[in-house]
Scaffold this motif. Structure first.
Motif, PDB file in Angstrom:
ATOM      1  N   ARG A  64       0.873  -1.169   0.000  1.00  9.12           N
ATOM      2  CA  ARG A  64       0.000   0.000   0.000  1.00  9.12           C
ATOM      3  C   ARG A  64       0.912   1.220   0.000  1.00  9.12           C
ATOM      4  O   ARG A  64       1.887   1.270   0.740  1.00  9.12           O
ATOM      5  CB  ARG A  64      -0.885   0.004   1.250  1.00  9.12           C
ATOM      6  N   VAL A  66       1.378   5.076   1.002  1.00  7.94           N
ATOM      7  CA  VAL A  66       0.805   5.963   2.008  1.00  7.94           C
ATOM      8  C   VAL A  66       1.426   7.346   1.848  1.00  7.94           C
ATOM      9  O   VAL A  66       2.652   7.483   1.878  1.00  7.94           O
ATOM     10  CB  VAL A  66       1.049   5.427   3.437  1.00  7.94           C
ATOM     11  N   ARG A  76      -9.321  15.003  -0.213  1.00  6.20           N
ATOM     12  CA  ARG A  76     -10.443  14.163  -0.662  1.00  6.20           C
ATOM     13  C   ARG A  76     -11.361  14.966  -1.584  1.00  6.20           C
ATOM     14  O   ARG A  76     -11.752  14.489  -2.647  1.00  6.20           O
ATOM     15  CB  ARG A  76     -11.228  13.630   0.531  1.00  6.20           C
ATOM     16  N   GLN A  89     -13.909   9.558   4.471  1.00  8.74           N
ATOM     17  CA  GLN A  89     -12.863   9.902   5.432  1.00  8.74           C
ATOM     18  C   GLN A  89     -13.103   9.125   6.717  1.00  8.74           C
ATOM     19  O   GLN A  89     -14.235   9.042   7.203  1.00  8.74           O
ATOM     20  CB  GLN A  89     -12.884  11.397   5.708  1.00  8.74           C
ATOM     21  N   GLU A  99      -7.866   9.588   7.545  1.00  9.72           N
ATOM     22  CA  GLU A  99      -7.386   9.013   6.294  1.00  9.72           C
ATOM     23  C   GLU A  99      -8.525   8.801   5.314  1.00  9.72           C
ATOM     24  O   GLU A  99      -9.691   8.723   5.695  1.00  9.72           O
ATOM     25  CB  GLU A  99      -6.683   7.676   6.534  1.00  9.72           C
ATOM     26  N   ARG A 101      -8.983   6.309   1.558  1.00 13.71           N
ATOM     27  CA  ARG A 101      -8.340   5.252   0.772  1.00 13.71           C
ATOM     28  C   ARG A 101      -8.879   5.269  -0.643  1.00 13.71           C
ATOM     29  O   ARG A 101     -10.038   5.584  -0.885  1.00 13.71           O
ATOM     30  CB  ARG A 101      -8.571   3.891   1.419  1.00 13.71           C
ATOM     31  N   THR A 111      -3.317   5.096   0.550  1.00 10.19           N
ATOM     32  CA  THR A 111      -3.895   5.783   1.693  1.00 10.19           C
ATOM     33  C   THR A 111      -3.329   7.192   1.719  1.00 10.19           C
ATOM     34  O   THR A 111      -2.119   7.385   1.556  1.00 10.19           O
ATOM     35  CB  THR A 111      -3.550   5.079   3.023  1.00 10.19           C
ATOM     36  N   PHE A 113      -3.305  10.425   4.366  1.00 14.78           N
ATOM     37  CA  PHE A 113      -3.659  10.704   5.749  1.00 14.78           C
ATOM     38  C   PHE A 113      -3.109  12.051   6.199  1.00 14.78           C
ATOM     39  O   PHE A 113      -2.193  12.597   5.605  1.00 14.78           O
ATOM     40  CB  PHE A 113      -3.164   9.583   6.676  1.00 14.78           C
TER      41      PHE A 113
END
Length: 122
Positions: A64, A66, A76, A89, A99, A101, A111, A113
């Protein structure tokens, strides 16, 4: 020891690199289309290499990406404005971060964050 870069494999590295540049603001620092390799750099530090994978049907496993940002809600909203599918969120109250995704077009989980009450550097 320094981590130089993270490498992911893609069926179409150039197309995927363009997505990362357009969507997440990474900058292309090296592009070798004949060899199927693109190196991207994040403005705040870190490198992502995208390399053509031999088996185009293979999907990413066990990883993943990040990314830390100042305001995950703002990111977002920006991504949704670009038409990117982003999850809701979520907030981790115990560890004090928020965070969202999403996945890149080839399925790599991502991700994004931000710390709830810490300076950007964490």
């Amino acid at each position: 020891m320094t981590l130089f870069m993270t490498e992911i494999h893609a069926g179409d590295p150039v197309r995927l690199a363009e997505w990362y540049a357009r969507t997440l603001g990474l900058l292309v620092s090296l592009r070798d289309e004949p060899k199927g390799f693109v190196l991207l750099e994040a403005p705040e530090g870190g490198r992502l290499a995208i390399k053509r994978r031999e088996d185009a049907t293979e999907r990413p496993k066990g990883m993943r990406l990040v990314f830390q940002v100042k305001d995950v809600g703002e990111q977002r909203d920006r991504l949704l404005g670009l038409g990117v599918a982003v999850g809701e969120q979520a907030e981790n109250l115990e560890e004090r971060y928020r965070e969202v995704r999403l996945s890149d077009p080839e399925g790599t989980p991502i991700t994004i964050f931000s710390w709830s009450d810490r300076p950007e550097g964490g």
